[in-house]
Design an enzyme around this catalytic site. Structure first.
Site, short mmCIF file in Angstrom:
data_model
loop_
_atom_site.label_atom_id
_atom_site.label_comp_id
_atom_site.label_asym_id
_atom_site.label_seq_id
_atom_site.Cartn_x
_atom_site.Cartn_y
_atom_site.Cartn_z
N ASP A 148 -9.53 -1.34 7.93
CA ASP A 148 -10.23 -0.33 8.72
C ASP A 148 -10.84 -0.71 10.19
O ASP A 148 -11.83 -2.14 9.87
CB ASP A 148 -11.60 0.44 8.09
CG ASP A 148 -10.77 1.45 7.16
OD1 ASP A 148 -9.91 1.83 6.84
OD2 ASP A 148 -11.81 1.72 5.85
N ARG A 157 0.45 -1.36 0.09
CA ARG A 157 -0.14 -0.27 -0.18
C ARG A 157 0.63 1.37 0.10
O ARG A 157 1.73 1.40 0.74
CB ARG A 157 -0.60 0.13 0.68
CG ARG A 157 -1.88 1.00 1.36
CD ARG A 157 -3.05 1.36 1.12
NE ARG A 157 -3.33 2.48 1.89
CZ ARG A 157 -4.70 3.23 2.95
NH1 ARG A 157 -4.87 2.00 3.36
NH2 ARG A 157 -5.31 4.29 1.93
N ARG A 203 -6.14 1.66 -3.95
CA ARG A 203 -5.06 0.68 -2.87
C ARG A 203 -5.04 -0.13 -3.04
O ARG A 203 -6.80 -1.20 -2.81
CB ARG A 203 -5.54 0.94 -0.95
CG ARG A 203 -6.91 0.98 -0.40
CD ARG A 203 -8.11 1.84 -1.13
NE ARG A 203 -7.39 3.21 -0.36
CZ ARG A 203 -8.22 3.80 0.22
NH1 ARG A 203 -8.35 2.72 1.69
NH2 ARG A 203 -7.78 4.89 0.19
N ASP A 209 -6.67 -2.29 1.85
CA ASP A 209 -7.32 -0.85 3.21
C ASP A 209 -7.48 -2.23 4.71
O ASP A 209 -8.34 -2.76 4.11
CB ASP A 209 -8.09 0.08 2.27
CG ASP A 209 -8.76 1.11 3.40
OD1 ASP A 209 -7.91 1.20 3.91
OD2 ASP A 209 -10.12 1.02 3.35
P1 ADP Z 1 -9.84 5.75 4.26
O1 ADP Z 1 -10.14 4.05 4.73
O2 ADP Z 1 -10.27 6.35 5.00
O3 ADP Z 1 -10.18 5.31 3.06
P2 ADP Z 1 -6.86 5.92 5.00
O4 ADP Z 1 -6.89 3.98 5.46
O5 ADP Z 1 -6.25 6.04 4.56
O6 ADP Z 1 -8.29 6.22 5.08
O7 ADP Z 1 -6.91 6.21 6.09
C1 ADP Z 1 -5.85 6.07 7.41
C2 ADP Z 1 -6.09 6.96 8.92
O8 ADP Z 1 -6.90 6.88 9.36
C3 ADP Z 1 -4.75 6.08 9.62
O9 ADP Z 1 -3.41 7.24 8.90
C4 ADP Z 1 -5.39 5.98 10.75
O10 ADP Z 1 -4.79 7.18 11.61
C5 ADP Z 1 -6.89 6.86 10.37
N1 ADP Z 1 -7.87 6.21 11.18
C6 ADP Z 1 -8.13 6.82 12.55
N2 ADP Z 1 -9.23 5.77 12.64
C7 ADP Z 1 -9.08 4.95 12.07
C8 ADP Z 1 -10.27 3.50 11.81
N3 ADP Z 1 -11.12 3.36 12.85
N4 ADP Z 1 -9.53 2.65 11.12
C9 ADP Z 1 -8.30 2.47 10.80
N5 ADP Z 1 -8.27 4.01 10.41
C10 ADP Z 1 -8.26 4.73 11.00
MG MG Z 2 -8.34 2.93 6.18
#
Ligand code: ADP
Ligand code: MG
Length: 163
Positions: free
Chosen positions: A100, A86, A95, A98
């Site tokens: 989350d 990534r 990506r 990802d």
């Molecule tokens: P998205 O998944 O919304 O497209 P990203 O994966 O690029 O965004 O965002 C990653 C950032 O989001 C990391 O820097 C992380 O610290 C932050 N973040 C905040 N809350 C969460 C969560 N619940 N899960 C994953 N990443 C998180």
């Molecule tokens: Mg994310």
């Protein structure tokens, strides 16, 4: 396993490369984390990117029982993302992987590094559809039951993949 493990939910998504192989490898990696075991895995789904271009996503969710702290678990998720090549360019960028952290027990948290539950989980069909498959009565803290949240969403196509 230490006392009082928490139930954590992880959302997986990939829209570059061999997306199915990447999701499979990520599921394996999650189950192999220290102090962690996989409780349930959803099927794989395809979804059209939200607020972004590129190929369709492959999505899934995994329920983990873990004694890792939320911060430690997030760090592990980022390590797995990094191992799959990534590149962090911009929000919503395409990506290879990802991961989350959707929920960690009933925990509510709002720090710069980590927001729990994930601030957009409750409005994303690509999260709610796989969650509804494995845990329709799960409550997203402060938001409501997965099944009810899903019933409020229109116009986001999410299709189960044949496996
Ligand atoms: P998205 O998944 O919304 O497209 P990203 O994966 O690029 O965004 O965002 C990653 C950032 O989001 C990391 O820097 C992380 O610290 C932050 N973040 C905040 N809350 C969460 C969560 N619940 N899960 C994953 N990443 C998180
Ligand atoms: Mg994310």
């Amino acid at each position: 396993m230490a006392a009082d493990p928490a139930m954590a939910w992880v959302g997986l998504g990939a829209n570059q490369g061999d997306r199915v192989a990447t999701l499979r490898a990520a599921q394996q990696a999650l189950g192999g984390l220290p102090q962690t075991r996989t409780v349930v895995r959803s099927s794989l789904y395809s979804s059209v990117p939200v607020a972004a271009g590129g190929p369709d996503y492959v999505n899934a969710v995994v329920g983990l029982e873990t004694s890792l702290s939320p911060a430690a678990l997030l760090m592990r998720l980022q390590e797995i993302e990094d191992r799959h090549g990534r590149v962090r360019s911009f929000r919503n960028a395409p990506r290879t992987l990802d991961l989350d952290l959707l929920m960690y027990g009933d925990l509510l948290l709002d720090t710069p590094e980590l927001t729990l539950p994930h601030p957009r989980a409750h409005e994303r069909a690509f999260v709610l559809v796989p969650l509804a498959e494995v845990a329709p009565e799960l409550a997203i803290p402060g938001r409501g039951m997965v099944r009810d949240l899903l019933a409020c969403i229109v116009g986001q196509a999410v299709d189960r993949l044949d496996e």
